[in-house]
Enzyme design. Sequence first.
Site, short mmCIF file in Angstrom:
data_model
loop_
_atom_site.label_atom_id
_atom_site.label_comp_id
_atom_site.label_asym_id
_atom_site.label_seq_id
_atom_site.Cartn_x
_atom_site.Cartn_y
_atom_site.Cartn_z
N LYS A 1 -4.86 -9.31 -6.36
CA LYS A 1 -6.13 -9.42 -5.61
C LYS A 1 -7.16 -8.40 -6.10
O LYS A 1 -6.80 -7.25 -6.38
CB LYS A 1 -5.80 -9.14 -4.12
CG LYS A 1 -6.92 -9.36 -3.16
CD LYS A 1 -6.55 -8.86 -1.77
CE LYS A 1 -6.73 -7.37 -1.63
NZ LYS A 1 -7.00 -6.91 -0.27
N LYS B 1 0.81 -1.22 0.00
CA LYS B 1 0.00 0.00 0.00
C LYS B 1 0.84 1.27 0.00
O LYS B 1 0.38 2.32 -0.42
CB LYS B 1 -0.95 0.01 1.20
CG LYS B 1 -2.12 -0.93 1.02
CD LYS B 1 -3.22 -0.63 2.00
CE LYS B 1 -4.43 -1.50 1.74
NZ LYS B 1 -5.53 -1.22 2.66
N LYS C 1 -10.65 -3.01 -3.26
CA LYS C 1 -11.56 -1.88 -3.23
C LYS C 1 -10.90 -0.61 -3.77
O LYS C 1 -11.50 0.15 -4.48
CB LYS C 1 -11.96 -1.58 -1.78
CG LYS C 1 -13.19 -2.30 -1.33
CD LYS C 1 -13.60 -1.79 0.04
CE LYS C 1 -13.18 -2.75 1.13
NZ LYS C 1 -12.01 -2.39 1.86
N1 AQP Z 1 -10.07 -10.11 -3.20
C1 AQP Z 1 -10.42 -10.59 -2.02
N2 AQP Z 1 -10.66 -11.90 -1.85
C2 AQP Z 1 -11.03 -12.40 -0.65
N3 AQP Z 1 -11.18 -11.64 0.46
C3 AQP Z 1 -10.96 -10.32 0.33
N4 AQP Z 1 -11.02 -9.31 1.21
C4 AQP Z 1 -10.72 -8.14 0.60
N5 AQP Z 1 -10.44 -8.38 -0.69
C5 AQP Z 1 -10.57 -9.73 -0.88
C6 AQP Z 1 -11.38 -9.48 2.61
O1 AQP Z 1 -12.41 -8.55 2.89
C7 AQP Z 1 -12.18 -7.93 4.15
C8 AQP Z 1 -12.03 -6.45 3.90
O2 AQP Z 1 -10.93 -5.96 4.51
P1 AQP Z 1 -10.50 -4.43 4.45
O3 AQP Z 1 -11.65 -3.57 4.18
O4 AQP Z 1 -9.71 -4.17 5.68
O5 AQP Z 1 -9.58 -4.30 3.22
P2 AQP Z 1 -8.45 -5.11 2.57
O6 AQP Z 1 -8.24 -6.47 3.11
O7 AQP Z 1 -7.23 -4.26 2.48
O8 AQP Z 1 -9.17 -5.24 1.16
P3 AQP Z 1 -9.17 -4.25 -0.05
O9 AQP Z 1 -10.37 -4.50 -0.85
O10 AQP Z 1 -7.86 -4.37 -0.76
O11 AQP Z 1 -9.35 -2.81 0.56
P4 AQP Z 1 -8.39 -1.59 0.44
O12 AQP Z 1 -8.10 -1.45 -1.02
O13 AQP Z 1 -9.10 -0.42 1.02
O14 AQP Z 1 -7.17 -1.96 1.21
C9 AQP Z 1 -10.95 -8.61 4.74
O15 AQP Z 1 -11.33 -9.70 5.55
C10 AQP Z 1 -10.23 -9.10 3.52
O16 AQP Z 1 -9.39 -10.20 3.76
#
Ligand code: AQP
Length: 339
Positions: A205, A124, A208
């Site tokens: 992956k 990130k 979001k």
């Molecule tokens: N692609 C994915 N496949 C399976 N699980 C996923 N999660 C996120 N993307 C996938 C799971 O959803 C939850 C959200 O966690 P978060 O909001 O803390 O964000 P993250 O893990 O960092 O996911 P993102 O989508 O990549 O968000 P941003 O871009 O804002 O950092 C978690 O349980 C995660 O494992």
Amino acid sequence: MLTIWVHPLGLAAVTRVLSGIQPSGELNLGTYLGALRRFSQGSGDDDSYFCIVDLHAVTVPQEPAQLRARTLSTAALYLASGLDPETATIFVQSHVPEHTELGWLMECTASFGELSRMTQFKEKSDGREFVSAALFTYPALMAADILLYNADRVPVGDDQKQHLELARDLAIRFNSRYGAVFTVPEPDIPRTAARVMDLQEPTRKMSKSVESPQGTVLMLDPPADIERKFKRAVTDAESEVRFDPSAKPGVSNLLSILGAATGHDPASLAGTYSQYGPLKADTAAAVIALLGPIQERYAALMADPGHLTDILAKGASRAREVAAPTLERARTAVGLLPR
Ligand code: AQP
């Protein structure tokens, strides 16, 4: 009312469940299959806490009006996905100030070295002009989110495994320094679709906050968009349908999504297809069938934002009833003078 279950070792216990999602973008299929869907799949007797982790979202700059809107929209998606506010506590992280205070104690418990090893921080922060100190320390706040509720089980996607390991290490370290204050949590990672990949770049992956409009299936995408995105999903030059994530990431991702959506094993689903086209069409249809009812419930919930804010206010006060005594125990254990 809480039901007591008997632990396999003979100890009586209530299963505490906690998880959260950042309102950092539109929720997508990865977030749904990896985490959100499983929030409402507990035993029914669980004591569950689900927060919208807005303080995590602000570790990178957010547009304020959009953050407010996304926080409410994430709450609506929690409910639309099946969470019942009568049995689960649904709240916004920043409404429970105990999170940040215990977060500080967790920063004091974590070492610089272990935070430096977090791969998500590396990903990130990479290429960012401004990297906040909070982006670096955020796994300590995440540990606090979990430990405040003495959660036993934390349903998350595979990308959060390392942060969960850290939360466990911090609980163990704190307990051994100061006495038994925290439960050591267990990650609960799904067997299928633990890491849903981007449809255009299947080695990355689905995320979001990463711009990939054609590679990301949003929970609120209309059916025609979902069909189009799957139709254009990147596969490979061969035509054999085989579940082999390292050699065939695109095809394996489609099989994982189809498996998670239909409750089948991705490897055995592979044997039922001889071409990519029907696999893509069936995956799109299964995802549309899965998300359709959620989208309908979401629209109804968003028509009454006052109802949503009431649920979040009640959730925050219920969460504080658990969080405040845990924080107090931690403060006392560390030696902070009572307030
Ligand atoms: N692609 C994915 N496949 C399976 N699980 C996923 N999660 C996120 N993307 C996938 C799971 O959803 C939850 C959200 O966690 P978060 O909001 O803390 O964000 P993250 O893990 O960092 O996911 P993102 O989508 O990549 O968000 P941003 O871009 O804002 O950092 C978690 O349980 C995660 O494992």
